[in-house]
Structures are given as C-alpha cells and as structure tokens.
Design a protein around this motif. Structure first.
Motif, mmCIF file in Angstrom:
data_model
loop_
_atom_site.group_PDB
_atom_site.id
_atom_site.type_symbol
_atom_site.label_atom_id
_atom_site.label_comp_id
_atom_site.label_asym_id
_atom_site.label_seq_id
_atom_site.Cartn_x
_atom_site.Cartn_y
_atom_site.Cartn_z
ATOM 1 N N PRO A 114 0.679 -1.186 0.719
ATOM 2 C CA PRO A 114 -0.338 -0.056 -0.041
ATOM 3 C C PRO A 114 0.906 1.005 -0.041
ATOM 4 N N ALA A 115 0.116 2.054 -0.317
ATOM 5 C CA ALA A 115 1.021 3.952 -0.526
ATOM 6 C C ALA A 115 1.344 4.050 0.770
ATOM 7 N N GLY A 116 2.543 4.051 1.113
ATOM 8 C CA GLY A 116 3.452 4.999 2.355
ATOM 9 C C GLY A 116 3.966 3.787 2.898
ATOM 10 N N LEU A 117 4.181 2.677 2.593
ATOM 11 C CA LEU A 117 4.735 1.864 3.275
ATOM 12 C C LEU A 117 5.919 1.223 2.669
ATOM 13 N N PRO A 118 6.405 1.721 1.517
ATOM 14 C CA PRO A 118 7.734 1.625 0.927
ATOM 15 C C PRO A 118 8.981 2.738 2.076
ATOM 16 N N THR A 119 7.868 3.603 2.387
ATOM 17 C CA THR A 119 8.933 4.909 2.880
ATOM 18 C C THR A 119 8.683 4.473 4.475
ATOM 19 N N VAL A 120 7.819 4.075 5.241
ATOM 20 C CA VAL A 120 7.632 3.645 6.558
ATOM 21 C C VAL A 120 9.288 3.178 6.470
ATOM 22 N N VAL A 121 8.748 1.569 5.567
ATOM 23 C CA VAL A 121 10.517 0.852 5.864
ATOM 24 C C VAL A 121 11.762 1.349 4.955
ATOM 25 N N ALA A 122 11.643 2.141 4.490
ATOM 26 C CA ALA A 122 12.884 2.606 4.203
ATOM 27 C C ALA A 122 13.577 3.744 5.437
ATOM 28 N N SER A 123 11.993 4.186 5.857
ATOM 29 C CA SER A 123 13.034 4.550 7.405
ATOM 30 C C SER A 123 13.492 4.137 8.411
ATOM 31 N N CYS A 124 12.866 3.149 8.475
ATOM 32 C CA CYS A 124 13.688 2.181 9.265
ATOM 33 C C CYS A 124 15.574 2.642 9.765
ATOM 34 N N PRO A 125 15.511 2.107 9.008
ATOM 35 C CA PRO A 125 17.736 2.291 9.299
ATOM 36 C C PRO A 125 18.334 3.081 9.523
ATOM 37 N N ILE A 126 17.718 4.504 9.834
ATOM 38 C CA ILE A 126 17.583 5.583 10.709
ATOM 39 C C ILE A 126 17.190 5.913 12.353
ATOM 40 N N GLY A 127 16.198 4.816 12.287
ATOM 41 C CA GLY A 127 15.939 4.367 13.292
ATOM 42 C C GLY A 127 16.931 3.612 14.378
ATOM 43 N N GLY A 128 17.108 2.623 13.483
ATOM 44 C CA GLY A 128 18.324 1.285 13.778
ATOM 45 C C GLY A 128 19.794 2.028 14.155
ATOM 46 N N LEU A 129 19.960 3.412 13.288
ATOM 47 C CA LEU A 129 20.999 3.352 12.977
ATOM 48 C C LEU A 129 21.497 4.530 14.494
ATOM 49 N N PHE A 130 20.162 5.266 15.047
ATOM 50 C CA PHE A 130 19.760 6.134 15.984
ATOM 51 C C PHE A 130 20.494 5.290 17.391
ATOM 52 N N ALA A 131 19.366 4.110 17.582
ATOM 53 C CA ALA A 131 19.721 2.905 18.346
ATOM 54 C C ALA A 131 20.967 2.929 18.496
ATOM 55 N N PHE A 132 21.768 1.966 16.972
ATOM 56 C CA PHE A 132 22.830 1.444 17.298
ATOM 57 C C PHE A 132 23.607 2.868 17.822
ATOM 58 N N LEU A 133 23.422 4.176 17.735
ATOM 59 C CA LEU A 133 24.971 5.265 18.388
ATOM 60 C C LEU A 133 24.839 5.320 19.920
ATOM 61 N N ILE A 134 22.981 5.271 19.923
ATOM 62 C CA ILE A 134 22.958 5.334 21.475
ATOM 63 C C ILE A 134 23.658 3.947 22.304
ATOM 64 N N VAL A 135 23.119 2.597 21.889
ATOM 65 C CA VAL A 135 23.941 1.427 22.574
ATOM 66 C C VAL A 135 24.985 1.668 22.556
ATOM 67 N N ARG A 136 26.250 1.960 21.453
ATOM 68 C CA ARG A 136 27.354 2.507 21.504
ATOM 69 C C ARG A 136 28.076 3.127 22.414
ATOM 70 N N ARG A 137 27.112 4.677 22.586
ATOM 71 C CA ARG A 137 27.719 5.125 24.132
ATOM 72 C C ARG A 137 27.765 5.132 24.518
ATOM 73 N N ARG A 138 26.767 4.354 25.433
ATOM 74 C CA ARG A 138 26.463 3.226 26.509
ATOM 75 C C ARG A 138 27.556 2.892 26.853
ATOM 76 N N TRP A 139 28.178 1.684 25.499
ATOM 77 C CA TRP A 139 28.642 1.012 26.596
ATOM 78 C C TRP A 139 29.932 1.503 26.185
ATOM 79 N N ARG A 140 30.314 2.384 25.481
ATOM 80 C CA ARG A 140 31.718 2.839 25.768
ATOM 81 C C ARG A 140 31.625 3.503 26.991
ATOM 82 N N GLU A 141 30.956 4.549 27.569
ATOM 83 C CA GLU A 141 30.476 5.017 28.432
ATOM 84 C C GLU A 141 31.059 3.928 29.518
#
Length: 146
Positions: A114-141
């Motif tokens: 359906p319309a909009g779903l490809p954009t939602v799926v394409a937006s998932c990497p940025i959420g995953g990237l921010f989650a990774f950066l937060i987890v990495r920073r906390r792990w380093r701390e």
C-alpha cells in the motif's frame, strides 16, 4: 576525518578508515533512502527500491579510501581551494548515490504494498542507526567507568 580541519590532520589506519566510513555511509544512506522512497511514491513509482542497498557495496570502500587519503590531501598546498569541492563530492557520494540509484535504476520490491509503506520501511534504517549510536555510546561509557 571526512571534513576534519587540516591542522588536526593525522593519518588514520585502514581499520579506522573503514570504521569511520561505515558510520558516515550509514548516516548518509539513512538520511537519503527515505527521501528517495518518498520521491518515488510522489512520482507514482511503486515498491521499495533496493538499488541503493546494492550501491553500498561500492560506496563504502570508496568512502573508506577517501577517508584514508584525506589527511594527505589536506596537507597539500592546493587544499584550501579544493576543500569545498571535496566536501561536495563526499556529500554527493554519501547522499546522492542512494537518491540517484533509487530514482534511475530502482530494482523495486514489494510493488503490491500500500501507498506509504515503502517510505516507512525505508525510514527504519535511520531509527536503527540512532539506536545503535545510543547503545554504542552507553557501552563505551560503561567500559570507561570500569
């Protein structure tokens, strides 16, 4: 690193170059991919383009190579006149390639979505990237505290 001031230049190892370029490529891809998907939907193309994902196999090593040679390039006498070209070239490599490949040679999947779903799926990497950066920073701390 990419865009680092010339007075701070120091040679990075190949391992560091690939590590830093991984973050840069992931960020550029995560920012450009949802936009490319949205533009595809606006012009009536269906599905999620996977060509930007395939293009990462070329962009990542090229980005690492640029990162590796950047301190040398910055030490050259012609760097001041070339700095803006370098910055725009890196930006085009990191953000332009996903946009251009998604629009020009998309290799779409999920054309029945359906319309909009490809954009939602394409937006998932940025959420995953921010989650990774937060987890990495906390792990380093935590690692520095112990």
């Amino acid at each position: 690193m990419l865009g680092k001031a010339s007075e701070d230049s120091e040679q990075v190892s190949v391992k560091q170059a690939f590590g830093y370029s991984t973050v840069g490529v992931a960020l550029g891809f995560a920012l450009a991919y949802p936009g490319a998907s949205f533009i595809r939907e606006l012009i009536g193309q269906k599905g999620l383009a996977i060509s930007p994902v395939i293009a990462l196999a070329v962009v990542w090593p090229v980005s690492a190579g640029l990162l590796y040679v950047e301190p040398w390039v910055q030490s050259q006498s012609w760097w001041k006149g070339f700095a803006k070209v370098w910055s725009w070239g890196v930006a085009l490599l990191l953000c332009g390639v996903p946009l251009i490949t998604a629009l020009a040679i998309p290799f779409p999947v999920g054309e029945g979505w359906p319309a909009g779903l490809p954009t939602v799926v394409a937006s998932c990497p940025i959420g995953g990237l921010f989650a990774f950066l937060i987890v990495r920073r906390r792990w380093r701390e935590r690692r520095q505290d112990s």
